[in-house]
Design an enzyme around this catalytic site. Structure first.
Site, PDB file in Angstrom:
ATOM      1  N   GLY A 148      20.155 112.472  15.148  1.00 16.25           N
ATOM      2  CA  GLY A 148      20.202 112.757  16.579  1.00 16.25           C
ATOM      3  C   GLY A 148      20.357 114.249  16.835  1.00 16.25           C
ATOM      4  N   GLY A 149      21.583 114.678  17.075  1.00 18.43           N
ATOM      5  CA  GLY A 149      21.859 116.063  17.483  1.00 18.43           C
ATOM      6  C   GLY A 149      21.164 117.121  16.635  1.00 18.43           C
ATOM      7  N   HIS A 179      19.124 100.740  19.128  1.00 25.86           N
ATOM      8  CA  HIS A 179      20.063 101.854  18.932  1.00 25.86           C
ATOM      9  C   HIS A 179      21.403 101.486  19.585  1.00 25.86           C
ATOM     10  CE1 HIS A 179      21.903 105.805  19.159  1.00 25.86           C
ATOM     11  NE2 HIS A 179      21.026 106.196  18.239  1.00 25.86           N
ATOM     12  N   TRP A 186      15.536 112.276  19.616  1.00 28.52           N
ATOM     13  CA  TRP A 186      15.910 113.332  20.566  1.00 28.52           C
ATOM     14  C   TRP A 186      16.716 112.783  21.741  1.00 28.52           C
ATOM     15  CZ3 TRP A 186      10.958 116.929  21.068  1.00 28.52           C
ATOM     16  CH2 TRP A 186      10.816 117.648  19.866  1.00 28.52           C
ATOM     17  N   GLU A 194      23.359 103.079  21.334  1.00 30.33           N
ATOM     18  CA  GLU A 194      23.503 103.531  22.732  1.00 30.33           C
ATOM     19  C   GLU A 194      22.829 102.553  23.691  1.00 30.33           C
ATOM     20  OE1 GLU A 194      22.143 107.548  22.066  1.00 30.33           O
ATOM     21  OE2 GLU A 194      23.971 107.942  20.928  1.00 30.33           O
TER      22      GLU A 194
HETATM   23  C1  PEP Z   1      21.284 108.851  16.435  1.00 31.78           C
HETATM   24  O1  PEP Z   1      20.936 109.240  17.533  1.00 31.78           O
HETATM   25  O2  PEP Z   1      20.763 107.832  15.964  1.00 31.78           O
HETATM   26  C2  PEP Z   1      22.296 109.616  15.712  1.00 31.78           C
HETATM   27  C3  PEP Z   1      22.631 109.216  14.518  1.00 31.78           C
HETATM   28  O3  PEP Z   1      22.839 110.698  16.361  1.00 31.78           O
HETATM   29  P1  PEP Z   1      23.680 111.893  15.660  1.00 31.78           P
HETATM   30  O4  PEP Z   1      22.863 112.359  14.470  1.00 31.78           O
HETATM   31  O5  PEP Z   1      23.776 112.937  16.727  1.00 31.78           O
HETATM   32  O6  PEP Z   1      24.973 111.333  15.231  1.00 31.78           O
END
Ligand code: PEP
Length: 266
Positions: free
Chosen positions: A235-236, A93, A10, A95
């Site tokens: 993620g999203g 991750h 999330w 990020e």
């Molecule tokens: C993630 O947060 O690990 C991810 C893959 O994000 P998204 O699915 O939004 O690309």
């Protein structure tokens, strides 16, 4: 047989006021056999999500953990502090590699801490777009694995339920995905790095490899059709109950098909 896993990241979304309700809705909408479900909310929402998921078999995960058990680390969260709140943790991750400058060495220390604290780790690896375009994606991911995993206790990792998520950085949150063939080739390269470079031998086959990067209910089937891929780190789309319902339902079909192929019950 490796487990099928759908893990929800999330990120920095939801608050303690709304996270529990969202988690409860997702849990109710994703009751499918054969799929391990994990929800990883922000730290401050862990208690609300844990309480909302009590009585379900949806696990709760953190999005990070500090490598030391306690001390002068302002703003950080220890594994001891997560006890009773989370049983899984996302590590490395992209990020965090980008925003907190996390190195492979540091991520390796977090991994060791997670395992020794009973947290089930999802180690994220993945290349930048320029690295993919210059043909260096496998080399980059192999280096990330070597940096985080060299010298680690393989048996402890396997017994601790170690999971790897292949997440090409250019596919995260962009609406662009890797092709399923490229993702599958990377999953195979990941297992051969473990088996050969890191000396894990046959244990490498026991490690679930997830794909992450703009996964949705509409595209997850392409990834799950690949035998080397064991689910998604999402993620999203993981913030949307309809999307989670679709992804977990699709994963349940794969779980059934794989169990049938091996003559095992789901
Ligand atoms: C993630 O947060 O690990 C991810 C893959 O994000 P998204 O699915 O939004 O690309």
């Amino acid at each position: 047989m490796r487990p099928l896993i759908i893990a929800a990241n999330w990120k920095m979304n939801t608050t303690p006021a709304d996270a529990g309700e969202l988690a409860a809705i997702i849990a109710a909408r994703t009751e499918e056999p054969g799929v391990t479900r994990v929800i990883c909310p922000p730290y401050v929402c862990l208690a609300a999500v844990r309480d909302a998921l009590a009585g379900t078999n949806v696990a709760v995960g953190a999005q990070n953990v500090h490598h030391e058990l306690a001390g002068a680390y302002t703003g950080e969260i220890s594994a001891a502090a997560l006890a009773g709140l989370a049983t899984w943790v996302i590590l490395g991750h992209s990020e965090r590699r980008r925003d907190a400058m996390e190195s492979d060495e540091l991520i390796g220390k977090k991994l060791a801490r997670a395992i020794s604290s009973g947290l089930r780790p999802i180690l994220c690896v993945g290349e930048l777009l320029a690295e993919r375009e210059s043909g260096r994606a496998v080399e980059v991911v192999a280096n990330q694995l070597r940096g985080a995993l060299a010298g680690k206790d393989v048996e402890a990792l396997i017994n601790g339920g170690f999971v790897i998520a292949y997440e090409p950085v250019w596919a995260i949150g962009t609406g662009r995905t890797a092709s399923s063939a490229d993702a599958a080739a990377m999953a195979e390269a990941i297992r051969s790095t473990l088996a050969e470079d890191l000396g894990w031998g046959k244990s490498a086959e026991l490690v679930p490899v997830l794909y992450g990067g703009s996964v949705t209910s509409a595209n997850i089937g392409e990834f799950l059709a690949e035998h080397s891929i064991d689910g998604g780190l999402v993620g999203g789309a993981s913030l949307k109950p309809d999307e989670m319902a679709g992804m977990v339902a699709r994963a349940a079909i794969t779980a059934m098909a794989r169990a049938a192929a091996e003559g095992k019950p789901v």
